[in-house]
Scaffold this motif. Structure first.
Motif, PDB file in Angstrom:
ATOM      1  N   TRP B 103      17.943 -11.191   7.469  1.00  0.00           N
ATOM      2  CA  TRP B 103      17.801 -11.191   8.887  1.00  0.00           C
ATOM      3  C   TRP B 103      19.185 -10.703   9.836  1.00  0.00           C
ATOM      4  CZ3 TRP B 103      19.726 -13.673  13.186  1.00  0.00           C
ATOM      5  CH2 TRP B 103      19.999 -15.068  12.676  1.00  0.00           C
ATOM      6  N   LEU B 104      20.189 -11.550   9.528  1.00  0.00           N
ATOM      7  CA  LEU B 104      21.172 -11.517  10.121  1.00  0.00           C
ATOM      8  C   LEU B 104      22.121 -10.042   9.941  1.00  0.00           C
ATOM      9  CD1 LEU B 104      23.280 -12.707  12.040  1.00  0.00           C
ATOM     10  CD2 LEU B 104      24.411 -13.749  10.372  1.00  0.00           C
ATOM     11  N   LYS B 105      21.930  -9.854   8.438  1.00  0.00           N
ATOM     12  CA  LYS B 105      22.513  -8.550   7.819  1.00  0.00           C
ATOM     13  C   LYS B 105      21.788  -7.273   8.657  1.00  0.00           C
ATOM     14  CE  LYS B 105      22.092  -7.296   3.383  1.00  0.00           C
ATOM     15  NZ  LYS B 105      22.328  -7.890   1.967  1.00  0.00           N
ATOM     16  N   ILE B 106      20.488  -7.411   8.510  1.00  0.00           N
ATOM     17  CA  ILE B 106      19.911  -6.168   9.265  1.00  0.00           C
ATOM     18  C   ILE B 106      19.995  -6.176  10.504  1.00  0.00           C
ATOM     19  CG2 ILE B 106      17.462  -5.190   9.744  1.00  0.00           C
ATOM     20  CD1 ILE B 106      16.725  -6.479   7.023  1.00  0.00           C
ATOM     21  N   ALA B 107      20.178  -7.146  11.378  1.00  0.00           N
ATOM     22  CA  ALA B 107      20.304  -7.143  12.660  1.00  0.00           C
ATOM     23  C   ALA B 107      21.760  -6.420  13.010  1.00  0.00           C
ATOM     24  CB  ALA B 107      20.330  -8.579  13.261  1.00  0.00           C
ATOM     25  N   LYS B 108      22.777  -6.755  12.262  1.00  0.00           N
ATOM     26  CA  LYS B 108      24.094  -6.353  12.400  1.00  0.00           C
ATOM     27  C   LYS B 108      24.143  -4.952  11.893  1.00  0.00           C
ATOM     28  CE  LYS B 108      27.172 -10.368  12.323  1.00  0.00           C
ATOM     29  NZ  LYS B 108      28.177 -11.293  11.984  1.00  0.00           N
ATOM     30  N   VAL B 110      21.889  -2.813  12.132  1.00  0.00           N
ATOM     31  CA  VAL B 110      21.145  -1.931  13.276  1.00  0.00           C
ATOM     32  C   VAL B 110      22.033  -1.957  14.663  1.00  0.00           C
ATOM     33  CG1 VAL B 110      19.319  -1.763  14.770  1.00  0.00           C
ATOM     34  CG2 VAL B 110      18.893  -2.518  12.217  1.00  0.00           C
ATOM     35  N   ALA B 111      22.704  -3.132  14.828  1.00  0.00           N
ATOM     36  CA  ALA B 111      23.499  -2.961  16.174  1.00  0.00           C
ATOM     37  C   ALA B 111      24.579  -2.307  15.832  1.00  0.00           C
ATOM     38  CB  ALA B 111      23.826  -4.431  16.450  1.00  0.00           C
TER      39      ALA B 111
END
Ligand code: HEM
Ligand code: HEM
Lengths: 136, 132
Positions: B103-108, B110-111
């Motif tokens: 989830w952190l990877k995807i969040a980063k 995307v950001a």
């Protein structure tokens, strides 16, 4: 083939705590580090610079005087170091990508050349910057 | 020389488990990183030269006058696009290598994408609004 067999036959990757990194490994890490530095701070500077131009003379002068402080200059120095290193070493990467410079000697000589070129360019750049700005 | 040939011993069970083999997409990422690198090989020296010759020590009006010349404005916009794209591709690889919580990877990722696209647009808008 069983799991065990596959594992036994695979080449080991270096165990970083006990492995003496060769010169080329340091250069590789520096490519990533300089790229990351540029991607964060270089892009941010481009953004700040463009924005300040749009905002007007006061904003622009404020940014320039911020960059002119000691910390600002150190920041710009680090940025120029990253830019020249990443540029020269990126060139070396592109040679590899076209199938050249794979012999260890060639790769290392090219690496040494990148180091020297970076040092010369950064020093020349700052020499010019001071010469140019001071002469004005 | 490749280290192994198709069907030889270094295939791991992970390949079948994940059912993808190669990542399926990703080659275009690699190619675009090189394409932008080649473009930057021309645009970076131009940018460094311009900073040195036209921007250092110049007044606001002089910089605006410099940027208002069509060639400089066009090269600036090309430089902005190329740097942002190259940086986005690069930073993406770094996050994929080091961040393992999904989830952190995807969040980063995307950001980052949002940041670089927004930053590129803001920079280009600024160049046009000053130059035109
Ligand atoms: C990307 C790299 C470089 C850029 C963009 C650059 C650009 C410039 C510029 C714009 C000037 C001022 C010219 C003027 O007075 O109108 C200058 C001067 C000078 N540069 Fe460079 N330079 C670079 C690299 C170097 C290097 C590597 C060296 C030497 C090792 C060097 C040596 C000098 C010297 C000695 C001057 C003063 C010349 C004079 O005006 O009498 N430069 N450079
Ligand atoms: C002349 C200019 C440049 C050239 C020739 C160049 C070349 C390259 C090449 C060939 C790679 C792939 C390296 C690999 O596969 O390990 C790369 C990666 C990268 N570049 Fe550049 N680049 C340049 C400028 C820039 C700039 C201006 C930035 C940032 C704003 C940047 C950020 C990055 C990043 C973050 C990576 C990923 C690093 C990694 O995966 O280890 N580069 N560059």
């Amino acid at each position: 083939m069983s799991d065990q067999n596959i594992k036994a036959k695979r080449p080991l990757s270096p165990h970083l705590q006990v492995y003496k990194l060769p010169f080329s490994a340091y250069m590789s890490i520096l490519h990533r580090a300089s790229g990351a530095f540029l991607a964060l701070f270089g892009v941010f500077l481009i953004l700040a610079f463009s924005y300040s131009l749009m905002c007007g003379a006061e904003c622009y002068d404020a940014l320039v005087s911020l960059l002119g402080t000691l910390i600002g200059r150190l920041f710009l120095f680090a940025l120029s170091l990253c830019a020249f290193y990443h540029m020269f070493n990126g060139f070396r990467h592109l040679f590899w990508d076209s199938g050249k410079l794979f012999k260890i000697d060639n790769a290392q000589n090219a690496g040494a050349f990148v180091m020297l070129a970076t040092a010369a360019a950064v020093l020349g750049y700052w020499y010019c910057a001071y010469y140019y700005v001071l002469m004005k | 020389m490749p280290y192994y040939k198709k069907g030889e011993e270094f295939y791991s069970p992970l390949k079948s488990a994940k059912n993808t083999g190669s990542a399926k997409s990703g080659v275009h990422h690699w190619i675009h990183q090189r394409l932008t690198a080649v473009a930057l090989l021309i645009l970076m020296p131009w940018a460094l030269w311009s900073i040195h010759a036209n921007i250092l020590g110049a007044s606001y009006d002089e910089v605006v006058a410099w940027l208002s010349q069509p060639l400089n404005a066009i090269l600036s916009v090309l430089f902005i696009i190329t740097v942002h794209y190259h940086a986005l591709l690069g930073v993406q690889v770094i996050v994929e290598d080091y961040v393992h919580k999904e989830w952190l990877k995807i969040a980063k990722l995307v950001a980052q994408k949002l940041f670089y696209v927004a930053s590129a647009i803001a920079c280009i808008y600024a160049v046009f609004s000053v130059a035109l």
